[in-house]
Design a protein around this motif. Structure first.
Motif, PDB file in Angstrom:
ATOM      1  N   PRO A  31      30.912 -27.440 -23.676  1.00  0.00           N
ATOM      2  CA  PRO A  31      31.027 -26.433 -22.620  1.00  0.00           C
ATOM      3  C   PRO A  31      30.861 -27.036 -21.234  1.00  0.00           C
ATOM      4  N   LEU A  32      31.489 -26.404 -20.250  1.00  0.00           N
ATOM      5  CA  LEU A  32      31.399 -26.827 -18.855  1.00  0.00           C
ATOM      6  C   LEU A  32      30.568 -25.826 -18.064  1.00  0.00           C
ATOM      7  N   LYS A  33      29.836 -26.302 -17.072  1.00  0.00           N
ATOM      8  CA  LYS A  33      28.954 -25.463 -16.272  1.00  0.00           C
ATOM      9  C   LYS A  33      29.725 -24.760 -15.151  1.00  0.00           C
ATOM     10  N   TRP A  34      29.311 -23.528 -14.873  1.00  0.00           N
ATOM     11  CA  TRP A  34      30.041 -22.733 -13.881  1.00  0.00           C
ATOM     12  C   TRP A  34      29.928 -23.307 -12.478  1.00  0.00           C
ATOM     13  N   ASN A  35      28.836 -24.034 -12.181  1.00  0.00           N
ATOM     14  CA  ASN A  35      28.686 -24.536 -10.808  1.00  0.00           C
ATOM     15  C   ASN A  35      29.590 -25.723 -10.500  1.00  0.00           C
ATOM     16  N   ASN A  72      34.672 -12.480 -18.569  1.00  0.00           N
ATOM     17  CA  ASN A  72      33.788 -12.252 -17.426  1.00  0.00           C
ATOM     18  C   ASN A  72      34.308 -13.079 -16.261  1.00  0.00           C
ATOM     19  N   GLY A  73      33.542 -13.191 -15.189  1.00  0.00           N
ATOM     20  CA  GLY A  73      34.044 -13.853 -13.993  1.00  0.00           C
ATOM     21  C   GLY A  73      34.446 -15.296 -14.188  1.00  0.00           C
ATOM     22  N   LEU A  74      33.924 -15.957 -15.220  1.00  0.00           N
ATOM     23  CA  LEU A  74      34.240 -17.365 -15.433  1.00  0.00           C
ATOM     24  C   LEU A  74      35.683 -17.591 -15.866  1.00  0.00           C
ATOM     25  N   THR A  75      36.375 -16.539 -16.256  1.00  0.00           N
ATOM     26  CA  THR A  75      37.789 -16.693 -16.600  1.00  0.00           C
ATOM     27  C   THR A  75      38.613 -17.153 -15.404  1.00  0.00           C
ATOM     28  N   TRP A  76      38.061 -16.972 -14.182  1.00  0.00           N
ATOM     29  CA  TRP A  76      38.753 -17.342 -12.952  1.00  0.00           C
ATOM     30  C   TRP A  76      38.364 -18.727 -12.444  1.00  0.00           C
ATOM     31  N   ALA A  77      37.600 -19.497 -13.205  1.00  0.00           N
ATOM     32  CA  ALA A  77      37.058 -20.766 -12.728  1.00  0.00           C
ATOM     33  C   ALA A  77      38.149 -21.741 -12.277  1.00  0.00           C
ATOM     34  N   MET A 213      34.744 -19.409 -22.207  1.00  0.00           N
ATOM     35  CA  MET A 213      34.218 -18.855 -23.455  1.00  0.00           C
ATOM     36  C   MET A 213      32.695 -18.685 -23.452  1.00  0.00           C
ATOM     37  N   PRO A 214      31.904 -19.608 -22.885  1.00  0.00           N
ATOM     38  CA  PRO A 214      30.454 -19.392 -22.861  1.00  0.00           C
ATOM     39  C   PRO A 214      30.019 -18.148 -22.088  1.00  0.00           C
ATOM     40  N   GLY A 215      30.893 -17.615 -21.250  1.00  0.00           N
ATOM     41  CA  GLY A 215      30.574 -16.385 -20.541  1.00  0.00           C
ATOM     42  C   GLY A 215      30.902 -15.131 -21.328  1.00  0.00           C
ATOM     43  N   GLN A 216      31.496 -15.312 -22.510  1.00  0.00           N
ATOM     44  CA  GLN A 216      31.893 -14.171 -23.327  1.00  0.00           C
ATOM     45  C   GLN A 216      30.989 -13.954 -24.526  1.00  0.00           C
ATOM     46  N   ILE A 217      30.068 -14.874 -24.782  1.00  0.00           N
ATOM     47  CA  ILE A 217      29.206 -14.772 -25.955  1.00  0.00           C
ATOM     48  C   ILE A 217      27.739 -14.846 -25.542  1.00  0.00           C
ATOM     49  N   ILE A 218      26.863 -14.281 -26.373  1.00  0.00           N
ATOM     50  CA  ILE A 218      25.438 -14.291 -26.103  1.00  0.00           C
ATOM     51  C   ILE A 218      24.685 -14.920 -27.265  1.00  0.00           C
ATOM     52  N   ASN A 219      23.527 -15.472 -26.972  1.00  0.00           N
ATOM     53  CA  ASN A 219      22.630 -15.998 -27.986  1.00  0.00           C
ATOM     54  C   ASN A 219      21.984 -14.823 -28.712  1.00  0.00           C
ATOM     55  N   MET A 220      22.118 -14.764 -30.008  1.00  0.00           N
ATOM     56  CA  MET A 220      21.630 -13.622 -30.775  1.00  0.00           C
ATOM     57  C   MET A 220      20.100 -13.539 -30.788  1.00  0.00           C
ATOM     58  N   GLU A 221      19.427 -14.650 -30.531  1.00  0.00           N
ATOM     59  CA  GLU A 221      17.971 -14.644 -30.511  1.00  0.00           C
ATOM     60  C   GLU A 221      17.415 -14.211 -29.161  1.00  0.00           C
TER      61      GLU A 221
END
Length: 405
Positions: A31-35, A72-77, A213-221
């Motif tokens: 994964p790549l970081k949004w910043n 989410n907004g990261l689709t526009w990165a 993709m990391p902006g579309q999923i959540i950690n279940m824990e």
């Protein structure tokens, strides 16, 4: 034996295989970081809640980007990186309620009216704070919301809608539940989800999949978005993943079965007119090596939003879209992945020169992810021609022969 064949024969015996010299690098699903793409994130407070945004730039008009259902907004990165290199502008990527990190008084209300007012509130707040104009850019569901909101934003100077029109969107709704049922419900790791996104066809651009993709999923824990797990990001090395696309996902079961590729059934086939929600071209799940899974090997991530539960709002999003788009008073541009997507009203309007049309072939539904450079270039030219902003040094103005103004 010819000299060429002899050379190949000799080299293959020396190295074991000639083709090893020309092997293709394995894809990287880290994964790549949004910043790497945005300067900051913040929350815009309104009467309905806290609306999360990613921001790039600090001067010029604001290009407010609205994502499709499930994103989410990261689709526009990648688009942000490209258009910021072209224009003097600010880019703001909003998370809709029920998506990303936005929290409101009712995250389940995804009606056209409610989502549109959220956009209006955020746009007016930003325009007043920055003392500048607004350009709305929306993809799929976000395009429909952008059109609806455009009537209530006084500072609006432009509108861009990406790959959604009323007729084809409404026709595609009947197959939406079938498409959504074909998606995995859980993922074992972030790279696992990214690989599904890319090899499953939701995004045809690997870099886009790695940041979006990391902006579309959540950690279940923890309930946190995967894109916020930066410490985990730094420990992930997904370059070694190499899984064939011949594994079929079993609903509500993380087991895998090896199957031969076979034609989809009539209910599984992807509509040619591009469905308005995220989808995959294949019902796939990919096994990640054990060192990439959590300790028990079970599911660790799931979707931020269950799109199947948004069905009551689907018809409302798109009904009357063409008429509203044509009635909007600001300059408009429509970017499609397929020229056949135009319905009758838009075809007539395009022939009358009421909006600019651009078609980008050989792309999926997420046009701005698949071809961010081309989408950014089209919108950059459009905004400069409309005198909404100015070019940065080095940006040329190529002409598109099939652009209709």
């Amino acid at each position: 034996m010819s000299d060429l064949r002899k050379l190949v024969f000799d080299q293959s015996h020396k190295r074991g295989s000639v083709t090893s010299k020309f092997s293709i690098p394995k894809p990287d699903f880290t994964p790549l970081k949004w910043n790497d793409y945005f300067d900051k994130e913040e929350f815009i407070e309104t009467s309905t809640g806290s609306h999360h945004i990613f921001v790039k730039g600090s001067t010029g008009p604001i290009i407010l980007c609205l994502h499709g259902g499930g994103y989410n907004g990261l689709t526009w990165a990648l688009f942000t990186k490209e258009i910021f290199a072209n224009l003097e502008c600010q880019i703001v990527a909003l998370d809709f309620r029920g998506h990303g990190k936005t929290k409101t008084n009712n995250d389940t209300d995804l009606s056209l009216e409610t989502l549109s007012m959220d956009v209006v509130d955020v746009a007016n707040t930003l325009a007043e704070r920055e003392k500048t104009s607004i350009v709305l850019v929306g993809h799929s569901m976000g395009g429909a919301i952008a059109v609806s909101a455009s009537y209530k934003i006084d500072s609006l100077v432009g509108l861009c809608v990406i790959d959604v029109v009323e007729g084809t969107a409404l026709d595609a709704l009947s197959s939406m539940q079938s498409i959504l049922r074909g998606r995995p419900t859980h993922f074992k790791s972030i790279p696992h989800a990214i690989q599904w996104c890319y090899k499953g066809g939701q995004s045809h651009n690997l870099e886009a999949a790695r940041v979006s993709m990391p902006g579309q999923i959540i950690n279940m824990e923890t309930g946190e978005l995967a894109c916020d797990e930066w410490e985990t990001f730094d420990k992930i090395d997904a370059k070694c993943i190499d899984i064939p696309c011949t594994t079929k996902f079993l609903e509500n079961d993380l087991s895998l079965k090896e199957v031969d590729e076979e034609p989809a059934t009539a209910t599984e086939k992807m509509p040619a007119n591009k469905p308005p929600l995220p989808h995959s071209d294949k019902h796939t799940n990919f096994k990640i090596p054990e060192n990439q899974n959590n300790k028990d090997g079970g599911p660790k991530y799931t979707w931020r939003i269950d799109l199947s539960k948004t069905e009551p709002f689907w018809h409302n999003w798109f009904q009357g879209l063409s008429e509203r788009f044509l009635g909007c008073k600001v300059p408009r541009v429509l970017i499609l992945a397929n020229i056949h997507g135009l319905d009758t009203k838009l075809t007539v309007g395009q022939m009358q020169g009421k909006f600019q049309l651009q078609v980008l072939a050989k792309t999926g539904h997420a046009v701005h992810e698949d071809q961010p450079h081309q989408v950014a270039e089209i919108l950059s030219i459009y905004l400069v021609k409309q005198k909404c902003t100015q070019c940065k040094p080095g940006f040329s103005m190529p002409l598109y022969p099939n652009t209709c103004c």
